[in-house]
Motif scaffolding. Structure first.
Motif, PDB file in Angstrom:
ATOM      1  N   LYS A 166      -2.783   6.911   8.247  1.00 21.12           N
ATOM      2  CA  LYS A 166      -3.251   8.199   8.732  1.00 21.12           C
ATOM      3  C   LYS A 166      -3.375   8.335  10.373  1.00 21.12           C
ATOM      4  O   LYS A 166      -2.742   9.502  10.486  1.00 21.12           O
ATOM      5  CB  LYS A 166      -5.007   8.379   8.343  1.00 21.12           C
ATOM      6  CG  LYS A 166      -5.454   9.518   8.537  1.00 21.12           C
ATOM      7  CD  LYS A 166      -7.209   9.639   8.128  1.00 21.12           C
ATOM      8  CE  LYS A 166      -7.618  10.783   8.333  1.00 21.12           C
ATOM      9  NZ  LYS A 166      -9.095  11.082   7.928  1.00 21.12           N
ATOM     10  N   PRO A 211     -11.896  10.226   0.062  1.00 25.39           N
ATOM     11  CA  PRO A 211     -11.231   9.158  -0.216  1.00 25.39           C
ATOM     12  C   PRO A 211     -10.311   9.608  -1.595  1.00 25.39           C
ATOM     13  O   PRO A 211      -9.374   8.773  -1.896  1.00 25.39           O
ATOM     14  CB  PRO A 211     -12.280   8.076  -0.375  1.00 25.39           C
ATOM     15  CG  PRO A 211     -13.245   8.485   0.326  1.00 25.39           C
ATOM     16  CD  PRO A 211     -13.372   9.968   0.421  1.00 25.39           C
ATOM     17  N   CYS A 218      -5.048  -0.338   5.929  1.00 27.73           N
ATOM     18  CA  CYS A 218      -3.704   0.325   5.928  1.00 27.73           C
ATOM     19  C   CYS A 218      -3.713   1.680   5.930  1.00 27.73           C
ATOM     20  O   CYS A 218      -3.019   2.396   6.378  1.00 27.73           O
ATOM     21  CB  CYS A 218      -2.776  -0.426   4.631  1.00 27.73           C
ATOM     22  SG  CYS A 218      -2.245  -2.086   4.836  1.00 27.73           S
ATOM     23  N   PHE A 219      -4.672   2.241   5.050  1.00 24.92           N
ATOM     24  CA  PHE A 219      -4.713   3.579   4.857  1.00 24.92           C
ATOM     25  C   PHE A 219      -5.175   4.263   6.301  1.00 24.92           C
ATOM     26  O   PHE A 219      -4.746   5.299   6.431  1.00 24.92           O
ATOM     27  CB  PHE A 219      -6.046   3.987   3.969  1.00 24.92           C
ATOM     28  CG  PHE A 219      -5.635   3.991   2.344  1.00 24.92           C
ATOM     29  CD1 PHE A 219      -5.147   5.390   1.958  1.00 24.92           C
ATOM     30  CD2 PHE A 219      -5.231   3.123   1.681  1.00 24.92           C
ATOM     31  CE1 PHE A 219      -4.774   5.629   0.588  1.00 24.92           C
ATOM     32  CE2 PHE A 219      -4.891   3.192   0.289  1.00 24.92           C
ATOM     33  CZ  PHE A 219      -4.604   4.478  -0.321  1.00 24.92           C
ATOM     34  N   THR A 220      -6.106   3.612   7.248  1.00 21.58           N
ATOM     35  CA  THR A 220      -6.520   3.985   8.456  1.00 21.58           C
ATOM     36  C   THR A 220      -5.043   4.088   9.069  1.00 21.58           C
ATOM     37  O   THR A 220      -4.749   4.993   9.936  1.00 21.58           O
ATOM     38  CB  THR A 220      -7.338   3.291   8.779  1.00 21.58           C
ATOM     39  OG1 THR A 220      -8.618   3.204   8.035  1.00 21.58           O
ATOM     40  CG2 THR A 220      -8.034   3.711  10.363  1.00 21.58           C
ATOM     41  N   ILE A 257       1.009   4.388  -2.883  1.00 19.08           N
ATOM     42  CA  ILE A 257       0.703   5.744  -2.568  1.00 19.08           C
ATOM     43  C   ILE A 257       1.945   6.240  -3.142  1.00 19.08           C
ATOM     44  O   ILE A 257       1.452   7.529  -3.725  1.00 19.08           O
ATOM     45  CB  ILE A 257       0.765   5.779  -0.977  1.00 19.08           C
ATOM     46  CG1 ILE A 257      -0.837   5.109  -0.492  1.00 19.08           C
ATOM     47  CG2 ILE A 257       0.620   7.300  -0.642  1.00 19.08           C
ATOM     48  CD1 ILE A 257      -1.000   5.175   0.863  1.00 19.08           C
ATOM     49  N   VAL A 306      -5.626  12.462  -1.405  1.00 11.51           N
ATOM     50  CA  VAL A 306      -4.986  12.021  -0.189  1.00 11.51           C
ATOM     51  C   VAL A 306      -3.650  12.967  -0.303  1.00 11.51           C
ATOM     52  O   VAL A 306      -2.843  13.663  -1.302  1.00 11.51           O
ATOM     53  CB  VAL A 306      -4.254  10.626  -0.588  1.00 11.51           C
ATOM     54  CG1 VAL A 306      -3.203  10.344   0.455  1.00 11.51           C
ATOM     55  CG2 VAL A 306      -5.568   9.816  -0.718  1.00 11.51           C
ATOM     56  N   ARG A 319     -11.214   1.643  -3.375  1.00  9.38           N
ATOM     57  CA  ARG A 319     -10.294   0.705  -2.468  1.00  9.38           C
ATOM     58  C   ARG A 319     -10.452  -0.719  -2.874  1.00  9.38           C
ATOM     59  O   ARG A 319      -9.547  -1.423  -3.189  1.00  9.38           O
ATOM     60  CB  ARG A 319     -11.022   0.649  -1.204  1.00  9.38           C
ATOM     61  CG  ARG A 319     -10.746   2.012  -0.353  1.00  9.38           C
ATOM     62  CD  ARG A 319      -9.454   2.278   0.046  1.00  9.38           C
ATOM     63  NE  ARG A 319      -9.278   3.544   1.061  1.00  9.38           N
ATOM     64  CZ  ARG A 319      -9.085   4.816   0.612  1.00  9.38           C
ATOM     65  NH1 ARG A 319      -9.070   4.874  -0.712  1.00  9.38           N
ATOM     66  NH2 ARG A 319      -9.101   5.629   1.618  1.00  9.38           N
ATOM     67  N   SER A 368      -8.122  -0.947   3.050  1.00  6.76           N
ATOM     68  CA  SER A 368      -8.645   0.169   4.149  1.00  6.76           C
ATOM     69  C   SER A 368      -8.110   0.245   5.463  1.00  6.76           C
ATOM     70  O   SER A 368      -7.668   1.367   5.842  1.00  6.76           O
ATOM     71  CB  SER A 368     -10.268  -0.145   4.276  1.00  6.76           C
ATOM     72  OG  SER A 368     -10.907  -0.064   2.974  1.00  6.76           O
ATOM     73  N   VAL A 373       0.872  -1.256  -0.066  1.00  7.89           N
ATOM     74  CA  VAL A 373      -0.109   0.087  -0.193  1.00  7.89           C
ATOM     75  C   VAL A 373       0.875   1.220  -0.034  1.00  7.89           C
ATOM     76  O   VAL A 373       0.678   2.192  -0.530  1.00  7.89           O
ATOM     77  CB  VAL A 373      -0.976  -0.129   0.999  1.00  7.89           C
ATOM     78  CG1 VAL A 373      -1.915   1.167   1.189  1.00  7.89           C
ATOM     79  CG2 VAL A 373      -2.019  -1.081   1.229  1.00  7.89           C
TER      80      VAL A 373
END
Length: 222
Positions: A191, A201, A186-188, A143, A204, A169, A184, A139
């Motif tokens: 953050k 979403p 990993c993104f959380t 990004i 970013v 996602r 999801s 992830v």
């Protein structure tokens, strides 16, 4: 001629990319403006002329007989799409955003060679990602890659990098070989750790690029 297959507007539970619903087609001009959710060419169909993406985002994917999909690559501005390998398309190309495209003429050998070299580099990197990297590493790699190619214009002296995330996602999961839930999480996690930020979403902000790079390279844990 380059065929565009109209697609349905309903979204699946695992992907933000619509699926083809009609065999009707129209033809591109030398330059064209294409809306998101358009199938430019389809896996298993006769090949079409090459074109260059001057603006926008396209997903290249292959689908198995049971419907499982693997996104092979995400194409950004400047890339050549539709490199012919045989008499049928090996992949499906679908727009994830509004796209400006230009017909690529076959006599431009230098541009075609450069495009093939770039595609090979990306395939090599993605092979390592799928074969060896952990979920957070995948992830983080995605990004960083997307932020470089789809960055948004920023005010002077604004150090953080902001980019358009055209993939849902589910699309990221199909690209990175992960579940939607894992992407999801990993993104959380990123953050909460102060590495990225997002209120929506689709937009970013990178807050700590060196830390993300360390995770992507396997030099740090998330």
């Amino acid at each position: 001629m380059l065929h565009v297959v109209p697609v349905s507007t309903s979204l699946s539970s695992h992907s933000s990319i619509p699926v083809p619903c009609s065999s009707k087609a129209r033809f591109f001009k030398e330059r064209d403006f294409v809306p998101p959710g358009t199938v430019l060419f389809q896996q298993g169909h006769p090949t079409v002329p090459q074109f260059r993406l001057s603006e926008g985002c396209i997903a290249l994917s292959q689908t198995l007989a049971d419907g499982r999909r693997q996104i092979v690559d995400i194409v950004g501005p400047g890339a050549l799409v539709g490199i012919v390998l045989g008499d049928k398309n090996r992949m499906t190309a679908e727009t994830l955003s509004y796209c400006h495209i230009e017909r690529q003429h076959g006599d431009d050998v230098d541009k075609t060679y450069s495009a093939i070299c770039e595609a090979m580099k990306r395939i090599e990197a993605h092979t390592v990602l799928l074969g060896r990297k952990t979920a957070p590493e995948r992830v983080a790699s995605a990004i960083l890659d997307l932020s470089e190619r789809f960055s948004r214009p920023q005010r002077a002296h604004f150090e953080s990098r902001v980019f358009n995330l055209y993939l849902g996602r589910g699309d990221l999961a199909d690209w990175l070989g992960l579940s939607l839930e894992t992407v999801s999480r990993c993104f959380t996690r990123f953050k909460r750790a102060g590495l990225i930020d997002f209120d929506e979403p689709e937009i970013v902000t990178l807050l700590n690029t060196p830390a993300l790079q360390a995770i992507a390279d396997g030099a740090a844990s998330a």
